[in-house]
Design an enzyme around this catalytic site. Structure first.
Site, PDB file in Angstrom:
ATOM      1  N   ALA A  81     -33.754  38.811   3.340  1.00  0.00           N
ATOM      2  CA  ALA A  81     -33.587  38.390   2.175  1.00  0.00           C
ATOM      3  C   ALA A  81     -31.927  37.883   1.911  1.00  0.00           C
ATOM      4  CB  ALA A  81     -33.792  39.480   1.033  1.00  0.00           C
ATOM      5  N   GLU A  83     -29.207  34.717   0.160  1.00  0.00           N
ATOM      6  CA  GLU A  83     -29.044  33.479  -0.356  1.00  0.00           C
ATOM      7  C   GLU A  83     -28.540  32.730   0.756  1.00  0.00           C
ATOM      8  OE1 GLU A  83     -29.071  31.932  -3.543  1.00  0.00           O
ATOM      9  OE2 GLU A  83     -29.781  33.660  -4.317  1.00  0.00           O
ATOM     10  N   THR A 133     -27.432  34.387  11.218  1.00  0.00           N
ATOM     11  CA  THR A 133     -27.245  33.132  11.768  1.00  0.00           C
ATOM     12  C   THR A 133     -26.102  32.807  12.625  1.00  0.00           C
ATOM     13  OG1 THR A 133     -26.542  31.047  10.669  1.00  0.00           O
ATOM     14  CG2 THR A 133     -25.913  32.882   9.431  1.00  0.00           C
ATOM     15  N   ASP A 134     -26.507  31.680  13.222  1.00  0.00           N
ATOM     16  CA  ASP A 134     -25.161  31.159  14.306  1.00  0.00           C
ATOM     17  C   ASP A 134     -23.976  30.842  13.482  1.00  0.00           C
ATOM     18  OD1 ASP A 134     -26.403  29.102  13.319  1.00  0.00           O
ATOM     19  OD2 ASP A 134     -26.564  27.817  15.377  1.00  0.00           O
ATOM     20  N   GLU A 135     -24.269  30.396  12.296  1.00  0.00           N
ATOM     21  CA  GLU A 135     -22.943  30.043  11.324  1.00  0.00           C
ATOM     22  C   GLU A 135     -21.835  31.069  11.377  1.00  0.00           C
ATOM     23  OE1 GLU A 135     -23.731  27.578   7.937  1.00  0.00           O
ATOM     24  OE2 GLU A 135     -25.875  27.164   8.716  1.00  0.00           O
ATOM     25  N   TYR A 158     -21.220  30.834   2.463  1.00  0.00           N
ATOM     26  CA  TYR A 158     -22.444  31.494   2.920  1.00  0.00           C
ATOM     27  C   TYR A 158     -22.275  32.379   4.415  1.00  0.00           C
ATOM     28  CZ  TYR A 158     -26.835  31.364   5.694  1.00  0.00           C
ATOM     29  OH  TYR A 158     -27.696  31.640   6.614  1.00  0.00           O
ATOM     30  N   SER A 159     -21.734  31.534   5.286  1.00  0.00           N
ATOM     31  CA  SER A 159     -21.449  32.114   6.522  1.00  0.00           C
ATOM     32  C   SER A 159     -20.398  33.273   6.607  1.00  0.00           C
ATOM     33  CB  SER A 159     -20.920  30.981   7.762  1.00  0.00           C
ATOM     34  OG  SER A 159     -19.976  30.467   7.323  1.00  0.00           O
ATOM     35  N   LYS A 162     -22.721  36.334   5.392  1.00  0.00           N
ATOM     36  CA  LYS A 162     -23.484  36.682   6.344  1.00  0.00           C
ATOM     37  C   LYS A 162     -22.649  37.625   7.496  1.00  0.00           C
ATOM     38  CE  LYS A 162     -27.330  36.243   6.924  1.00  0.00           C
ATOM     39  NZ  LYS A 162     -28.699  36.748   6.629  1.00  0.00           N
ATOM     40  N   LEU A 198     -32.175  19.812   4.995  1.00  0.00           N
ATOM     41  CA  LEU A 198     -32.109  18.428   5.526  1.00  0.00           C
ATOM     42  C   LEU A 198     -33.544  17.888   5.898  1.00  0.00           C
ATOM     43  CD1 LEU A 198     -30.053  16.197   6.587  1.00  0.00           C
ATOM     44  CD2 LEU A 198     -30.299  16.999   8.867  1.00  0.00           C
ATOM     45  N   ASN A 257     -27.163  14.960  13.024  1.00  0.00           N
ATOM     46  CA  ASN A 257     -27.866  14.903  11.752  1.00  0.00           C
ATOM     47  C   ASN A 257     -28.256  13.531  11.667  1.00  0.00           C
ATOM     48  OD1 ASN A 257     -27.441  17.530  11.147  1.00  0.00           O
ATOM     49  ND2 ASN A 257     -25.704  17.057   9.610  1.00  0.00           N
ATOM     50  N   ASP A 289     -18.390  13.830   2.887  1.00  0.00           N
ATOM     51  CA  ASP A 289     -18.698  14.912   3.733  1.00  0.00           C
ATOM     52  C   ASP A 289     -18.619  16.256   2.844  1.00  0.00           C
ATOM     53  OD1 ASP A 289     -19.559  16.228   5.880  1.00  0.00           O
ATOM     54  OD2 ASP A 289     -17.988  15.598   7.290  1.00  0.00           O
TER      55      ASP A 289
HETATM   56  N1  LIG Z   1     -33.117  28.819   7.617  1.00  0.00           N
HETATM   57  C1  LIG Z   1     -32.376  28.668   8.696  1.00  0.00           C
HETATM   58  O1  LIG Z   1     -32.269  27.879   9.438  1.00  0.00           O
HETATM   59  C2  LIG Z   1     -31.889  30.337   9.147  1.00  0.00           C
HETATM   60  C3  LIG Z   1     -31.217  30.085  10.472  1.00  0.00           C
HETATM   61  C4  LIG Z   1     -30.660  31.212  10.874  1.00  0.00           C
HETATM   62  C5  LIG Z   1     -30.609  32.609  10.060  1.00  0.00           C
HETATM   63  N2  LIG Z   1     -31.228  32.370   8.812  1.00  0.00           N
HETATM   64  C6  LIG Z   1     -31.378  33.794   7.968  1.00  0.00           C
HETATM   65  O2  LIG Z   1     -32.563  33.980   7.970  1.00  0.00           O
HETATM   66  C7  LIG Z   1     -32.918  34.638   6.607  1.00  0.00           C
HETATM   67  C8  LIG Z   1     -33.968  33.887   5.886  1.00  0.00           C
HETATM   68  O3  LIG Z   1     -33.840  32.455   5.957  1.00  0.00           O
HETATM   69  P1  LIG Z   1     -34.613  31.592   5.020  1.00  0.00           P
HETATM   70  O4  LIG Z   1     -34.227  29.924   5.469  1.00  0.00           O
HETATM   71  O5  LIG Z   1     -36.120  31.998   5.251  1.00  0.00           O
HETATM   72  O6  LIG Z   1     -34.196  31.681   3.628  1.00  0.00           O
HETATM   73  P2  LIG Z   1     -34.737  31.042   2.211  1.00  0.00           P
HETATM   74  O7  LIG Z   1     -33.714  30.827   1.166  1.00  0.00           O
HETATM   75  O8  LIG Z   1     -36.049  30.341   2.380  1.00  0.00           O
HETATM   76  O9  LIG Z   1     -35.386  32.579   1.803  1.00  0.00           O
HETATM   77  C9  LIG Z   1     -34.680  33.748   1.207  1.00  0.00           C
HETATM   78  C10 LIG Z   1     -35.797  34.863   0.463  1.00  0.00           C
HETATM   79  O10 LIG Z   1     -35.020  35.777   0.018  1.00  0.00           O
HETATM   80  C11 LIG Z   1     -35.064  36.146  -1.514  1.00  0.00           C
HETATM   81  N3  LIG Z   1     -33.973  36.511  -1.845  1.00  0.00           N
HETATM   82  C12 LIG Z   1     -32.887  36.077  -2.311  1.00  0.00           C
HETATM   83  N4  LIG Z   1     -32.290  36.853  -3.075  1.00  0.00           N
HETATM   84  C13 LIG Z   1     -32.727  37.969  -2.981  1.00  0.00           C
HETATM   85  C14 LIG Z   1     -32.306  39.646  -3.511  1.00  0.00           C
HETATM   86  N5  LIG Z   1     -31.230  39.516  -4.099  1.00  0.00           N
HETATM   87  N6  LIG Z   1     -33.339  40.615  -3.416  1.00  0.00           N
HETATM   88  C15 LIG Z   1     -34.494  40.212  -2.780  1.00  0.00           C
HETATM   89  N7  LIG Z   1     -35.018  38.846  -2.246  1.00  0.00           N
HETATM   90  C16 LIG Z   1     -34.023  38.079  -2.241  1.00  0.00           C
HETATM   91  C17 LIG Z   1     -35.722  34.853  -1.947  1.00  0.00           C
HETATM   92  O11 LIG Z   1     -36.482  34.964  -3.205  1.00  0.00           O
HETATM   93  C18 LIG Z   1     -36.362  34.062  -0.679  1.00  0.00           C
HETATM   94  O12 LIG Z   1     -37.710  34.355  -0.660  1.00  0.00           O
HETATM   95  C19 LIG Z   1     -31.547  34.533   6.033  1.00  0.00           C
HETATM   96  O13 LIG Z   1     -30.991  35.575   6.199  1.00  0.00           O
HETATM   97  C20 LIG Z   1     -30.889  33.516   6.452  1.00  0.00           C
HETATM   98  O14 LIG Z   1     -29.576  33.859   6.458  1.00  0.00           O
HETATM   99  C21 LIG Z   1     -31.813  31.166   8.474  1.00  0.00           C
END
Ligand SMILES: NC(=O)c1ccc[n+]([C@@H]2O[C@H](COP(=O)([O-])OP(=O)(O)OC[C@H]3O[C@@H](n4cnc5c(N)ncnc54)[C@H](O)[C@@H]3O)[C@@H](O)[C@H]2O)c1
Length: 352
Positions: A81, A83, A133-135, A158-159, A162, A198, A257, A289
């Site tokens: 979970a 943002e 994340t790698d960010e 964001y990063s 995290k 994207l 990109n 950008d």
């Molecule tokens: N998408 C990517 O490319 C990527 C890459 C590496 C790591 N991540 C990490 O993986 C995880 C999931 O990413 P994603 O792309 O599926 O994200 P997403 O934004 O699609 O989903 C996030 C989920 O978390 C829930 N959420 C948000 N705030 C919440 C809260 N306060 N309480 C409970 N639930 C909450 C949302 O309702 C949603 O279902 C994240 O932690 C992200 O940092 C994502």
């Protein structure tokens, strides 16, 4: 095993839960606040399974977290979970601090106290898996890779949020001996991704004849991983990773990109020919950008390959075709998840 998956209604969490229910005998509790990014429709194919339960809970609500742990007595937690959108974090960082940092603290606090009360095998095998994340590593020049030893240097709100959560998780392991594993993954793509990111954004905009926004010159490099490969890696790390360790996960697919957008356009030219705006590349529009935009991310994923035997199965070429076909076949899903306020408008310029 009974696993609590936080953020299970999101893009990656829903892929993990579909795999758990469809390919294993494990039980899953999906704990999700259902923000704009969370959609239970992504789980409709497994939601009637008796091994699946949903808890509509916000990780900012510590009392509810206590109740969920007490009620479900989990064997492990996989914490996704968050943002997750960089542009949103530039326009409104507060939610990122509250959910990604304070929310992760709440979970650690509740999970650690729950673990303190366990005994025997249930205590020994308990795991807290933090998905990151790698960010957090910042960005790279033209050469080199992020390893698990790379210093943290996050660029965006964001990063940075995290990175903070990763530090908290590591501190709970070091200070309290709490059993954690951390994974840091590159950019994911695939079905069920909210169309502000994207690949779905460009696909859907092209189909509607809308501009395809390229930030700057489009020369930022990202490493792309198909979401089901990430989900498999996460399940493997949760079950076989070593306590206290970090594993980088990547797709060995570095693309600019602009390359990604042009690839999508070429695939759409084949799959949906003859539309008014074809070739779709004509829709590419260069926009200002993103402030603080990282130049290049690239993951060294040798550790997870050597120690746990994980390798991605999908190439970018096969994964991107599947993904675009999925968006063509599931227009209804895209429509439903966007019924809220987001209309694929530009976010994250740092301007009011
Ligand atoms: N998408 C990517 O490319 C990527 C890459 C590496 C790591 N991540 C990490 O993986 C995880 C999931 O990413 P994603 O792309 O599926 O994200 P997403 O934004 O699609 O989903 C996030 C989920 O978390 C829930 N959420 C948000 N705030 C919440 C809260 N306060 N309480 C409970 N639930 C909450 C949302 O309702 C949603 O279902 C994240 O932690 C992200 O940092 C994502």
């Amino acid at each position: 095993m009974k696993v609590i998956v936080t953020g299970g209604a999101g893009f990656i969490g829903s892929a993990v839960i579909r795999q758990y229910i469809q390919n294993t005998k494990h039980e899953v509790v999906n704990l999700d606040a259902l923000t704009y990014a969370g959609n239970l429709e992504s789980l409709s194919m497994i939601s009637e399974d008796p091994r699946y339960q949903f808890e509509h809970v916000d990780i900012r609500d510590i009392d509810q977290l206590r109740r969920v742990f007490e009620q479900h007595q989990p064997d492990a937690i996989m914490h996704l979970a968050a943002e997750s959108h960089v542009d949103r974090s530039i326009d409104g960082p507060a939610d990122f601090i509250q959910t990604n940092i304070v929310g992760t603290f709440n979970l650690l606090d509740v999970a650690k106290k729950y673990w303190d009360g366990l005994a025997g095998e249930k205590k020994d095998s308990f795991r807290f898996h933090h998905v990151s994340t790698d960010e957090v590593y910042g960005d790279l020049e033209a050469t080199g890779f992020f390893t698990e030893e790379t210093a943290y240097e996050p660029s965006s709100p964001y990063s940075a949020s995290k990175a903070s959560s990763d530090h908290l998780v590591r501190a709970w392991c070091r200070t309290y001996g709490f059993p954690v594993v951390i994974t840091n993954c590159s950019n994911n793509y695939g079905p069920y991704q909210f169309p502000e990111k994207l690949i779905p954004l460009v696909t859907l905009n092209a189909l509607e004849g809308k501009p395809l926004p390229i930030y700057g010159k489009g020369d930022q490099i990202r490493d792309w991983l198909y979401v089901d490969d990430h989900a498999k890696a996460l399940r493997l790390v949760l079950e076989t990773g070593k306590n206290g360790e970090t594993y980088n996960i990547g797709g060995h697919n570095e693309k600019t990109n602009l390359e990604v957008v042009k690839t999508i356009c070429a695939i759409l030219d084949d799959l949906v020919p003859g539309a008014e705006n074809t070739p779709y590349e004509n829709l590419i529009t260069y926009v200002k950008d993103r402030p603080g935009h990282d130049v290049r991310y690239a993951i060294d994923a040798d550790k997870i390959a050597k120690d746990l035997g994980w390798l991605p199965e999908e190439t970018f070429e096969s994964g991107i075709k599947k993904t675009i076909q999925w968006y063509l076949d599931n227009a209804e899903w895209s429509q439903h998840v966007q019924d809220g306020s987001y209309m694929r408008e530009r976010l994250g310029t740092g301007e009011e």
